[in-house]
Design a protein around this motif. Structure first.
Motif: not given
Length: 516
Positions: A287-301
């Motif tokens: 029921l807790a809302s938790g956290q948001a994460m932002v990340e940069e990804l390698d588009p190929a993998t």
């Protein structure tokens, strides 16, 4: 907006469905807390008089009043070039029968000629969402659930039309740099059918390319809608708790779902970089809302290059700029929102809780998907320019009648323009040739739309385009809560976010353009 064209449909108050994918004012430095003047835009009388007219409006100087001490991304215009279109119409815009509404009636020398197109496709009674606009070569393209249509940039004449076998269920904000779009389509035409396939489309020719199924990542992988983003040769596909990546060129699957310390993928933002957004549930309870994460990804993998977690109960609402990376988040319980700028390696460059309001489409409040849906923002290396207004009772406001420049190194306001007269809004479109290009919408007093440019140092304005007075009515039905814009090659494109079936004496305005 007001000033609707007679016979045009009223737009519903609610926002269009989340998941797919705001305007300008007066100008000059002013240290006072409130801008003292609100000059208006008026049509120029001659080409040479356009600039001079700025000095005569209202009997005083024409400048955008700003407050000192107190900027995401330009819409991609790259793509295959095409031969210029031949204007075979009558030049009036609608291309209709004699007596049809003419947005160029009474056009004056120096004003930019307008073309306007109405939706001609039968759609459901409640209407359908419209996506785009995407300029590729000498065409601009829009999409509805049943297919895509390309219009000649110069005159709005139809260049090609592509019908889809099954409805759209996912559209990225922009095509690849080569003008190739990959969309998601349903397994059937049923309203309850699932989103199951990806379809490649060449926007230069209107030809459909490869079509591949999206294999389930697990036994729970089933969705009626996909979030898509294109970066390089990768189209990233997000749906609840899973993600996949496919080659734009040939449809090969490049990667599948990955987990990062129990954080599940939820969305992507694309362009020159691929940004992933994840949700990190609270381990102490569902029921807790938790956290948001932002990340940069390698588009190929699909592998993470870096990641950043927000404080508990903050929700990532919008990616305002890809490069530099700038993100808007909000805290529903605290009734506040913030802007975070990141360095290239994912460190927080600045974070601020703004003293101004923006549309929910620009901070995500009330719309949890479509993470690049802010059309009233532009950025350069050090400054973010946002369509803004006075904070309201809600985190998302309607009246974005000024532009605010935010220093990305400090998070502080550098300047803001004076407020536009009632009914006029300001939408930063791009930073071009060292200046901020801004759309000033039509107003409630009958003023037609215009495009101006602002000096990034202090907001001083110069005119770029002024549309004819007769176009104000048509521009007034391109409602801000669903409007999509593009600025490319010195031309502005306005796309209505929702369209309806054609009916006698009832026009459903689809796309409008004016410019060079």
């Amino acid at each position: 907006m007001t000033g609707r064209t007679p016979g045009a449909r009223p737009e519903p108050d609610e926002q269009e469905p989340a998941g797919f994918g705001p305007p300008p004012a007066p100008f000059g430095p002013d240290p006072t807390p409130r801008p003292p003047s609100r000059p208006r835009f008026r049509p120029a009388v001659a080409v040479a008089a356009v600039a001079a007219a700025l000095l005569l409006i209202g009997g005083g100087s024409y400048h955008l009043t700003v407050r000192t001490g107190v900027g995401v991304p330009a819409r991609p215009a790259a793509g295959p070039s095409g031969s210029p279109s031949v204007d075979q119409g009558d030049g009036k815009g609608p291309g209709g029968t004699p007596g049809a509404y003419d947005p160029n009636a009474g056009i004056r020398p120096g004003e930019a000629r307008v073309w306007l197109r109405d939706n001609q496709t039968e759609v459901a009674g409640s209407g359908t969402a419209q996506y785009g606009p995407w300029r590729v070569g000498d065409a601009v393209v829009g999409a509805i659930s049943s297919g895509l249509t390309a219009y000649a940039v110069a005159d709005g004449q139809e260049k090609w039309k592509l019908s889809l076998q099954t409805p759209l269920c996912g559209v990225p904000p922009a095509p690849s740099a080569t003008g190739v779009l990959v969309v998601a389509v349903k397994e059937s035409a049923s309203d309850t059918s699932r989103c199951t396939h990806l379809q490649q489309i060449d926007l230069a020719t209107g030809k459909a390319g490869w079509k591949v199924p999206v294999p389930p990542e697990n036994e729970h992988d089933s969705s009626v809608q996909f979030e898509l983003a294109i970066s390089g040769d990768t189209v990233a596909v997000a749906r609840p708790a899973v993600m996949s990546g496919f080659s734009v060129t040939d449809g090969r699957k490049l990667f599948g779902t990955s987990k990062t310390n129990g954080c599940y993928p939820s969305a992507f933002a694309g362009g020159s970089r691929l940004i992933g957004i994840r949700h990190c549930p609270d381990p102490n309870g569902a029921l807790a809302s938790g956290q948001a994460m932002v990340e940069e990804l390698d588009p190929a993998t699909g592998g993470a290059r870096w990641s950043h977690k927000y404080d508990r109960d903050w929700t990532v609402g919008r990616v305002l700029s890809i490069d530099p990376l700038v993100i808007a988040a909000h805290h529903k319980d605290k009734k506040t929102w913030n802007i975070t700028a990141f360095t290239a390696d994912g460190r927080v460059r600045s974070q601020t809780n703004p003293g101004f309001g923006v549309s929910g489409r620009c901070n995500g409040f009330g719309n949890a998907s479509g993470f690049q849906e802010c059309y009233a923002v532009a950025a350069d290396a050090d400054t973010l320019y946002l369509g803004a207004g006075k904070p309201g009772s809600s985190l998302g406001i309607d009246d974005t009648n000024q532009v605010v420049a935010v220093d990305l190194n400090t998070g502080k306001e550098r300047w803001r323009t004076a407020e536009q007269p009632k009914g006029r809004t300001m939408w930063p479109l791009a930073v071009e040739d060292g200046r901020v290009v801004v759309y000033v919408s039509s107003g409630s007093s009958g003023e037609a739309g215009a495009v101006v440019s602002l000096a990034p140092a202090d907001g001083a304005a110069q005119p770029l385009l002024q549309s004819p007075a007769a176009a104000a009515g048509a521009q007034g039905v391109f409602f801000t809560h669903g409007l999509r814009t593009a600025w490319a090659g010195g031309r502005l494109f306005l796309l209505n976010g929702r369209v309806y079936s054609p009916e006698p004496k009832k026009a459903s305005r689809s796309i409008l353009s004016f410019g060079k």
